[in-house]
Write a protein that holds these residues in place. Sequence first.
Motif, PDB file in Angstrom:
ATOM      1  N   HIS A  97      15.332  34.310  14.470  1.00 15.69           N
ATOM      2  CA  HIS A  97      15.427  33.154  13.576  1.00 15.69           C
ATOM      3  C   HIS A  97      14.125  32.378  13.729  1.00 15.69           C
ATOM      4  CE1 HIS A  97      17.446  29.077  12.469  1.00 15.69           C
ATOM      5  NE2 HIS A  97      16.940  29.662  11.403  1.00 15.69           N
ATOM      6  N   ARG A  98      13.348  32.283  12.659  1.00 14.97           N
ATOM      7  CA  ARG A  98      12.024  31.642  12.703  1.00 14.97           C
ATOM      8  C   ARG A  98      11.174  32.189  13.858  1.00 14.97           C
ATOM      9  NH1 ARG A  98      10.956  27.917   9.139  1.00 14.97           N
ATOM     10  NH2 ARG A  98      12.649  26.871   8.050  1.00 14.97           N
ATOM     11  N   ASP A  99      11.119  33.475  13.968  1.00 13.38           N
ATOM     12  CA  ASP A  99      10.276  34.156  14.967  1.00 13.38           C
ATOM     13  C   ASP A  99      10.751  33.980  16.407  1.00 13.38           C
ATOM     14  OD1 ASP A  99       8.528  35.823  13.781  1.00 13.38           O
ATOM     15  OD2 ASP A  99       6.764  34.557  13.971  1.00 13.38           O
TER      16      ASP A  99
ATOM     17  N   PRO B 132      14.637  31.082   7.580  1.00 13.27           N
ATOM     18  CA  PRO B 132      14.221  32.486   7.482  1.00 13.27           C
ATOM     19  C   PRO B 132      14.552  33.298   8.745  1.00 13.27           C
ATOM     20  CG  PRO B 132      12.318  31.069   7.865  1.00 13.27           C
ATOM     21  CD  PRO B 132      13.500  30.170   7.762  1.00 13.27           C
ATOM     22  N   TRP B 133      14.964  34.522   8.521  1.00 14.43           N
ATOM     23  CA  TRP B 133      15.328  35.439   9.610  1.00 14.43           C
ATOM     24  C   TRP B 133      14.587  36.759   9.406  1.00 14.43           C
ATOM     25  CZ3 TRP B 133      19.291  35.163  13.508  1.00 14.43           C
ATOM     26  CH2 TRP B 133      20.006  33.968  13.531  1.00 14.43           C
ATOM     27  N   ARG B 134      14.518  37.506  10.508  1.00 15.92           N
ATOM     28  CA  ARG B 134      14.111  38.904  10.376  1.00 15.92           C
ATOM     29  C   ARG B 134      14.884  39.712  11.423  1.00 15.92           C
ATOM     30  NH1 ARG B 134       9.727  37.690  13.908  1.00 15.92           N
ATOM     31  NH2 ARG B 134       9.342  39.403  15.367  1.00 15.92           N
TER      32      ARG B 134
ATOM     33  N   GLU C 218      14.521  43.261  13.512  1.00 17.75           N
ATOM     34  CA  GLU C 218      13.664  44.385  13.883  1.00 17.75           C
ATOM     35  C   GLU C 218      14.549  45.526  14.372  1.00 17.75           C
ATOM     36  OE1 GLU C 218       9.520  42.392  15.476  1.00 17.75           O
ATOM     37  OE2 GLU C 218      10.752  43.573  16.838  1.00 17.75           O
TER      38      GLU C 218
ATOM     39  N   ARG D  78      13.817  41.307   6.296  1.00 19.61           N
ATOM     40  CA  ARG D  78      13.650  39.855   6.261  1.00 19.61           C
ATOM     41  C   ARG D  78      14.645  39.265   5.277  1.00 19.61           C
ATOM     42  NH1 ARG D  78       8.974  38.234   8.808  1.00 19.61           N
ATOM     43  NH2 ARG D  78       7.671  39.976   9.478  1.00 19.61           N
TER      44      ARG D  78
END
Lengths: 479, 159
Positions: B105-107, B137-139, B141, B154
């Motif tokens: 969440h936000r890096d 924003p989320w990502r 991996e 993302r």
Amino acid sequence: MSFLSTIRWQDLVDITINSYILFRLYVLFQGTNAFRVLVGITSLWLLQEVAASIGLILTSWAIRGISAAAAIIIVVVFRNEIRAALQVRNLKTFLWGSPTQEGAAPVDIITESVYQMGKKRIGALLIFPGKEDLGEYIHGGILWNGTVSQEMLLSIFWPNNPVHDGAIIIKDGHVVEVGVLLPLSQRMDLPSFYGTRHRAAAGLAERSDALVIVVSEERGRVSVAKGNTIKPVAQPEELNQHLKKHLNLSDGVPAQQRRREKIKFAVAAVLSLFVITGIWFGFTRSQDTIVTLNVPIEYMNRPLNFDILETSLDEARLQLFGSSAIIRSLRAGQVQVRVDLSKAVEGRNVFPITQENIPLPPGVFLNKVQPTTIEVTLDTPITKDLTVQADWVGRLPENLTLVKVTSSPETIKVIGGSKILEKTNTIYTAPIRLDSFAKTGSLATTVVLSPPSLKLASGSSEKVTINYYLEERENTARK
Amino acid sequence: MAESVWRIPTFIFFFLILSGSLFAGTARGQKEEPAAAQQVQSQPAPAEQAPQKLALTKTVMCEKVENLTPVRQAAVFPVSVGQVYCYTSFDTIPQPTMIYHRWYHRDELSTQTRLRLYPPKWATYSVVQLRETDKGPWRVEISDQTGHVLGVLRFSIGD
């Protein structure tokens, strides 16, 4: 005597410079009314300090008010004297010149002319200004500006000359003005046979530091008025001496008087030294005031290959002490804590905060510092490509789904500390609201550098285009 | 429910269905066992071929996984949906292995899930329960057990 070891060479220079300034002020202003008033104001100030120290509230308050007003008045009233003292021909004269008056009048010519006029029963009034400005005492003068000569003096005071009744002002070997009218003396002790000319000479002499020579029209007698005295001068040599003394011509001053002058200046110099030393000790050695300041920390000599990633604090809390006058005059920015990073290594560094890190103004001393150490983390700057991601906020209309997002460019090159960029993979756009979206489209926005220590690499732009693809939402109610 | 079918001579169909709801509400930040998995289709025996590389064939963010199929795929989800799934399917799995879904969440790493994969093909997913503080924003991996990143997804959580 241990305090002697605490005196720095700067302190000695400090005392010497100020002693010399005081001494020069005395030399430049001595004998003037302005100087006498200055002495008076200084006495008032001392009196006020004494009154305050023994608890005379009203007296000290009143004297303080008078002193403050007098300080302003002296500048206004004696502006001409101050200007005359400060307007010297060159810096050398100002800093080192002897107090002798610039430019001597041709004394012998004047003396001879005066006695010539006396013999011929020609009345005359000659003014030799001192250091004070005569502007407020005299009036009616006519500009002349002629070089002094016996013929010219005789012609000015020739009875048929229209200006013969007035006085002349002789300055720097020139007859500056003629037909000058002087204030008459109101003294009652003057001899009854003194006429208007003598009363005018006495009137100006008693009001200023000018020397006035008066030649009696009736008796042909030559008199000299200076200060409160007016006396006849029978011999030209005596008049010569008076003039040379008034004009500070050294060869005209007796050796004994010259010696006296030298002793006077020596005493003045020693007194100046004592006074300034006393003031200096009062300022710097009375360490009666303590103040606590939050002082910013300045990092110096950072190795070029490192960036400051993090510091444990931005300002330190210093407890300083010194005399109240100096402590009160401390201003923001005068005190700083400086940390030398020249020996710092990559990663975490701990530096002690000591007296060496804190250059203080003279007379200010460090009592305590908090905290006593500071941690500085240094990092190596690197360049990294960060993927651009839109920062969506708000809510899409109920019937729509945002199914795909692309950005142009997809990545942006940034420069930052390796430790920061190690954990950073994404650069986000400024927040983009979803609420008004109705169909697939694109928009232009900017990226936000976070943390702020990141910088865009050269050639990278903060502007990006976000393409978004919307679809009708499946007919299923949201949770 | 589990079901398996043999077809002679070359193909093996093996279905394994587990309920995704078993893992709902798992605490963040903990390593977990597979949230759900399915061997979707078998391939010829790998011993007869050159060494194969783990291939990520499909990866999507969705609101729900039903019958091992992602439902309502999107790039932005309202926080009100309650949970978000990261669905991944793999091909040419040479041997049983593990992958990780790391959710940022936000890096900032928010949680990671360890998931098992079985030859020859496998589909699996992880899920995150949404809270109000998860907006933004989320990502995700997807990486193998050596840390090699196989893919990145993302998405954002909106109001």
